[in-house]
Structures are given as structure tokens and as C-alpha cells.
Design a protein around this motif. Sequence first.
Motif, PDB file in Angstrom:
ATOM      1  N   THR A   1       0.825  -1.199   0.000  1.00  0.00           N
ATOM      2  CA  THR A   1       0.000   0.000   0.000  1.00  0.00           C
ATOM      3  C   THR A   1       0.865   1.258   0.000  1.00  0.00           C
ATOM      4  N   CYS A   2       1.836   1.295   0.898  1.00  0.00           N
ATOM      5  CA  CYS A   2       2.681   2.480   0.998  1.00  0.00           C
ATOM      6  C   CYS A   2       3.460   2.699  -0.288  1.00  0.00           C
ATOM      7  N   LYS A   3       4.013   1.616  -0.814  1.00  0.00           N
ATOM      8  CA  LYS A   3       4.867   1.760  -1.996  1.00  0.00           C
ATOM      9  C   LYS A   3       4.032   2.137  -3.211  1.00  0.00           C
ATOM     10  N   THR A   4       2.842   1.560  -3.303  1.00  0.00           N
ATOM     11  CA  THR A   4       1.958   1.930  -4.409  1.00  0.00           C
ATOM     12  C   THR A   4       1.624   3.415  -4.340  1.00  0.00           C
ATOM     13  N   ALA A   5       1.319   3.876  -3.131  1.00  0.00           N
ATOM     14  CA  ALA A   5       1.004   5.299  -2.963  1.00  0.00           C
ATOM     15  C   ALA A   5       2.191   6.155  -3.357  1.00  0.00           C
ATOM     16  N   GLU A   6       3.376   5.692  -2.984  1.00  0.00           N
ATOM     17  CA  GLU A   6       4.580   6.471  -3.303  1.00  0.00           C
ATOM     18  C   GLU A   6       4.765   6.558  -4.811  1.00  0.00           C
ATOM     19  N   CYS A   7       4.558   5.429  -5.501  1.00  0.00           N
ATOM     20  CA  CYS A   7       4.712   5.436  -6.957  1.00  0.00           C
ATOM     21  C   CYS A   7       3.665   6.333  -7.612  1.00  0.00           C
ATOM     22  N   ILE A   8       2.437   6.235  -7.119  1.00  0.00           N
ATOM     23  CA  ILE A   8       1.373   7.061  -7.704  1.00  0.00           C
ATOM     24  C   ILE A   8       1.678   8.536  -7.479  1.00  0.00           C
ATOM     25  N   SER A   9       2.231   8.834  -6.312  1.00  0.00           N
ATOM     26  CA  SER A   9       2.422  10.239  -5.955  1.00  0.00           C
ATOM     27  C   SER A   9       3.451  10.910  -6.840  1.00  0.00           C
ATOM     28  N   ARG A  10       4.327  10.127  -7.469  1.00  0.00           N
ATOM     29  CA  ARG A  10       5.211  10.777  -8.438  1.00  0.00           C
ATOM     30  C   ARG A  10       4.807  10.436  -9.865  1.00  0.00           C
ATOM     31  N   GLY A  11       3.607   9.967 -10.028  1.00  0.00           N
ATOM     32  CA  GLY A  11       3.074   9.718 -11.369  1.00  0.00           C
ATOM     33  C   GLY A  11       3.833   8.656 -12.118  1.00  0.00           C
ATOM     34  N   ALA A  12       4.437   7.720 -11.382  1.00  0.00           N
ATOM     35  CA  ALA A  12       5.285   6.719 -12.022  1.00  0.00           C
ATOM     36  C   ALA A  12       4.579   5.379 -12.076  1.00  0.00           C
ATOM     37  N   LEU A  13       5.164   4.497 -12.850  1.00  0.00           N
ATOM     38  CA  LEU A  13       4.672   3.120 -12.875  1.00  0.00           C
ATOM     39  C   LEU A  13       5.207   2.393 -11.649  1.00  0.00           C
ATOM     40  N   MET A  14       4.537   1.312 -11.323  1.00  0.00           N
ATOM     41  CA  MET A  14       5.014   0.491 -10.213  1.00  0.00           C
ATOM     42  C   MET A  14       6.303  -0.217 -10.648  1.00  0.00           C
ATOM     43  N   ASN A  15       7.319  -0.096  -9.851  1.00  0.00           N
ATOM     44  CA  ASN A  15       8.562  -0.776 -10.223  1.00  0.00           C
ATOM     45  C   ASN A  15       8.978  -1.770  -9.150  1.00  0.00           C
ATOM     46  N   PHE A  16       8.016  -2.479  -8.635  1.00  0.00           N
ATOM     47  CA  PHE A  16       8.348  -3.431  -7.579  1.00  0.00           C
ATOM     48  C   PHE A  16       7.382  -4.600  -7.642  1.00  0.00           C
ATOM     49  N   ASP A  17       7.748  -5.674  -7.003  1.00  0.00           N
ATOM     50  CA  ASP A  17       6.814  -6.777  -6.796  1.00  0.00           C
ATOM     51  C   ASP A  17       7.175  -7.458  -5.483  1.00  0.00           C
ATOM     52  N   GLN A  18       6.625  -8.642  -5.301  1.00  0.00           N
ATOM     53  CA  GLN A  18       6.806  -9.314  -4.021  1.00  0.00           C
ATOM     54  C   GLN A  18       8.277  -9.497  -3.653  1.00  0.00           C
ATOM     55  N   SER A  19       9.109  -9.726  -4.660  1.00  0.00           N
ATOM     56  CA  SER A  19      10.512 -10.025  -4.356  1.00  0.00           C
ATOM     57  C   SER A  19      11.240  -8.813  -3.775  1.00  0.00           C
ATOM     58  N   ASP A  20      10.691  -7.616  -3.940  1.00  0.00           N
ATOM     59  CA  ASP A  20      11.371  -6.419  -3.440  1.00  0.00           C
ATOM     60  C   ASP A  20      10.977  -6.059  -2.015  1.00  0.00           C
ATOM     61  N   MET A  21      10.115  -6.849  -1.407  1.00  0.00           N
ATOM     62  CA  MET A  21       9.507  -6.407  -0.151  1.00  0.00           C
ATOM     63  C   MET A  21      10.523  -6.158   0.962  1.00  0.00           C
TER      64      MET A  21
END
Lengths: 570, 98
Positions: A529-549
Motif C-alpha cells: 500500500t505504501c509503496k503503491t502510494a509512493e509510486c502514484i504520488s510521483r506519477g510513475a509506474l510500479m517498479n516493484f513486486d513481491q521479491s522487493d519487499m
Amino acid sequence: MGSPTETIMKSARFLSRKRAHRDVFRSGDLAVHSCAMAQGRLMEAGSQQLSWYSRLHLWHIYRAARGFTAGLFGKFENWYRFFVAQIREQNPPPSKRRRTSTSNHDQILRGAIHRPEEQKNNEPLERASKQGLSSVDIQHVAVPAANHVITPTTTIDTKCYLPKPKPRPKKSLSQILLERRQSQHRIFSTPPPRDPTRERNDSHHPSSTSKNSSHEESLNANGFAYINNRPSILIDNSKIPRHLETNGDGDLTAPSQPSVSVPNAATQSNPEKVVSTHTSSSNLGLESPRKSKAQVGANNSKTFEELQEYIEFLHSIRSKDGIPQTLDYAKEERDKIIIRKSSKIPTLPSSDLEIVKKALVQTSSKTPLVSKFSIDIHSRDIITLASPNWLNDEVVNFYASLITDRSKSSSDMPKVHMFNTFFYPTLRRSGYKGIKKWTKRAKVDFMDMDFIIVPVHLSVHWCLSVINFRDKRFEYWDSLGGGGNEVFESLRDYVKEESAGEIDLSQWTDYYPKNNPKQNNGYDCGVFTCKTAECISRGALMNFDQSDMMNIRNWMVKEILDGRLQQASA
Amino acid sequence: MPSSDAGSPNQHHADIKANPQPQTHINIKDSQEVFFKIRRETPLKKLMDAYHERTGRTTGTVRFLVDGERVKPDDTPNSLDMEDGDQIEVMIEQVGGQ
């Protein structure tokens, strides 16, 4: 709670009632709860003998569970298999209870649990496959007696020889292509079942288009065709050119003994008669190809009809109150590039890693580690960022403040305000009047925003909703893949009230991404949730998945300790 | 004002009246909605402590919010620019992971 059986029935009834509104299955919290409940009950009931009726309902639960948390409840699936195997062993269902209904659901149910007759018939095939024999060695394939007379010793001029799948002869590409072209004269194939959504453009009849390239592709190099994903060969004797019958080449050389012989009378009197041999021990294996072909067609059209019905149903739900629909497939296609792994999240420098590790050791100190945005982060809060802990609201709220703060302080970032985790519960509980002063107090110019991010807390789950002013839509990001109809409704009301009717919401859509980063465990949703919000907040695509947790958790500790977001904008 | 939050067990209200006139009376409506009257210069820590004492919830498990902003212990009705009848909302800690 009553007996396990009773509980299962109860939850099954609940679920089947909900099946009437299939859309409900997209709402994450209900889904998760129902699945967890079903899982628990199943485990409890593992040793119980259930009635046939209960088993039917078990299947309801199982399908519901599989429908949307594919993979998440892997254990559940194992349990189900174990359970079904046990039932089959202990309690073979009486054949008179066998249903004649041919609904899709019943077919699956029958296929999954109960098919004693087919099993009996498949025994030779199964035995053969156990012994490692290839299809050509199976002498005693029982062709349905009504159509064919089995005459294994008769030699017939129109023999058909099945190619041996292994070993593959080494040939040049041109040779293979030539053979494939030749083989099409005698082998007519049905392509593998297709995506029913594409079916509507696909009006031509399969067997009439031997020139069609897509059908060419459905034949593999050995000349096997696939029916319903099972290798099979359909042979139309009338179409076999004379010169190929005796002149078998490479791939099609006659094996030492013919596997399946077509009776003379049948082939000559009825040129359309076809013979199939299936290499798999499936229950379809002994049906005549005509029937199976027809079945394939029927199944496809049936699923397509069902799909259409389902889509119409969804439309009818969504189009109430004039809310535009989200089933825009073209748009979904575009949104498939949500995850961009090219800009990988860098690993935390080792010097910082030491600080992070130190911070993740629990202390009983009363003094907060960080104090910013009116939030005190204590040791007991930051410790929730150590995997596999669940995140608490302090961490999520602090991170939300970091996101809002970054957007405010840099002019090239999208204008973002992220509410705290109490916004949504307050909005749900007391409606707009409960939160009408929030934007004023936070000094948010509502009409000037690009994104307003609302974290959503569903009793044990964190997810995210976004009011996207750029794309004019409400978004729902759930790392478990749930849908948020309730959230959409609440936010729609909120925006309507907050903008005092200035925003025309009739053009706004509800959106839940299909391929957002998903968690495959039961504890990382806060981080997602936090990381998705962070990506959205800079208008970027998601650059992570489960392996980056793990990495992201470390970064979050560092960012919270520093009181600012570190990562460079992409 | 009484709210209809019977269905949500993890949220409670403490309606705290910040009165412009210096007042020392504390009105307690019920166990979940507590009305206080305090001076505008009094730190809200006093109210928080009273709430903790009354409900038995320890510090760190509840959050105090005024219009969505967290209340620090040394905030006063003056510093938060609170008006008469404003609410301080008490939220229970949330965790989630699934």
C-alpha cells in the motif's frame, strides 16, 4: 458454531447467495473473509463424511475461493484435494444420484469428484501410460462398440499409422514444413480451444480452413493436433491422397504394428467416418471424435455465452445511477504495463542497513525515535516494518505524511494529498459531515490536486484508493486483487460534496487495475500500500513486486528515520 | 452529538467541548462520548490523560485527531484554533497485513 457440516452449509449458502451478485466476489474483504472461513471449516471437516449435497456446496466454496485468490490459498486447494480424495474413498456416491443436468457447473462437479464409469473404461489407457507405452503400442483401445468392430488382425488398405512422438527425428526445417503441408491432406485438426472473447471474430469452420495459418500452427511438428488441449488425431479417410497411403515418409513411417485399425466396411461405406486415438488417459479419450468435436464447439459457445451474460450482468449493475462502466477492454490492455521492472529499486547501502537493523531492535524507551508531522514514531511502531510484521497505522500515516510533504516541497511533482488512515472509516461512519473540515485543516486545495490518495483499512488488510483528477477516475489498488465498490461509492459521494457539484462526476470511471503488484503472503499488504502510494504520488509506474519487499521495508525504515523520502523520482 | 457508530467497535468518540470562556467543568456524557470543558490555554494532554484514565486504554493504542490532524499533547484549543463544539476524535490503533 455448529458441527462442521452445518458450518460449511452455512458458509456455502452465504456464498451461493452472493453468487447471484457475482460482482461481490471482487470486493476484497468479503472474499478474503469467506475464503479464510471456508478454509478453516474445510480443515475442520476433513475427517467428516459429508452428504452429496454438502459436497456440492463445498464446490461452491472452493470455486469462490479459487476465483480470486488464486495461489494465495494454495494450502486450501491441497486440503480440498485431500478431502475430495477421502470422500471418494470412503463414500462412493450412488449412481442413481448422478445428475442429468448438463450445466457447466455440474459437469465440473462430476468431473472432479465422481466418474466411476469413465475410470473403468480408461483403465487400459491408464495402465498403458503407467507402463510408459506410447500411444502406438496400445493395442486394446476400446473403440465404442456401437460404431466400430474391433478387428485387430485384419489388414486394411486404408491404414492409419500414428506417428511416434518420441524420439523426434532430426530433420531440416524445410523437410518439416513440407511434411506438415503434406500431412494436412490427411490430418484435420481442431485448434486448441481459444479465448472465448476472441471467438466472435472467428466465424469460419475449423475443418474448412486447412489453408489457414492459425490452424497450421495448431499442428505440431509431429503432426499432432489438439482437441481441447489433449493431443488427438482426426483422420478423414476420404481425403487421404492415394500416393500417401503407401508412401509413408520419415515422421509418418509405419510402426511395427498398427495401433488402430479402421474397419473396412466402415471406411468404405461411410467416407466421413473418422477415428481418433487420444494419448492422454482423459475421460474424453474414448468418445468418438465427432462427438468430441461437437462438444468442443458446444463448450466454447457455452462459455462464450456465459461470459457475455456475465458481462451484461456486470453492465447492468454498474449502469445503475448512471455510473459509467469500467469494462473497457482496450483500456485494460493499455494498463497492462503497470509494472515496470526496468527501473529496479536500488538496494539499501550497507551503512544505512546497519542503522536500519539497529532501529528494528525493540526497545522499551518512551522517547520517540522520530517526531514529525505531529506523529511520534516509537520503537513499537517502527518494529512493525520488520518482516513479517503487520504494519500499523502510525507507520502508514507517517509515510502518508512523507508523501504529502514531498509533493508540497517540490514543484515538479504531481500535486498529491494523502489522507491518513482514519479518513475512510470516518467517512464511512459519519458521512461527509465527519470529514468536511479535513481538507481545510490540512490546507488542501481540493480542486487543484492531481491525486488524492486514501488509504483503506479493512479490519486486517491495507489497501489504497485514489481520486485521480488527471484521468478522471476512482482507483482501487489492492495487493490481494479485491475490488472496492463500497469505496468507490463513498469517494464518489465525497467528491460530489467536497467540490460542491463543480466536478461533473458522470464522466468519472471506477477502475481497479488487474495487474498491480500482488502479495503472495499474509503480511506484506501495508508495504504494498505504501509503496503503491509512493509510486502514484510521483506519477510513475510500479517498479516493484513481491521479491522487493524486504528491500522496500528497509527503505521505509530509513525514510521514516530520516523524515523524508529518499528515492529519486523516476 | 451522539453518533450512530454502534456497528464499528474500534472507533469511539470523545466529544470534547472547547469553550472560549475559561471553564473548569468536565461533562461526561457516557462511557464513549465524553464532554469536557477546559480553558483555551490548557494543553490537551490533560484531556488525553483523563480519557486514558477513564477508559483504561494505554497511551499508544489510541490516536487523537482534530479534523484529521493528530493532536500533540502540548497542543491547546488556542493553538489548534478550535471552536466551541469542536470534536476530538479518538481512533483505535489499526494493523493490517493480509
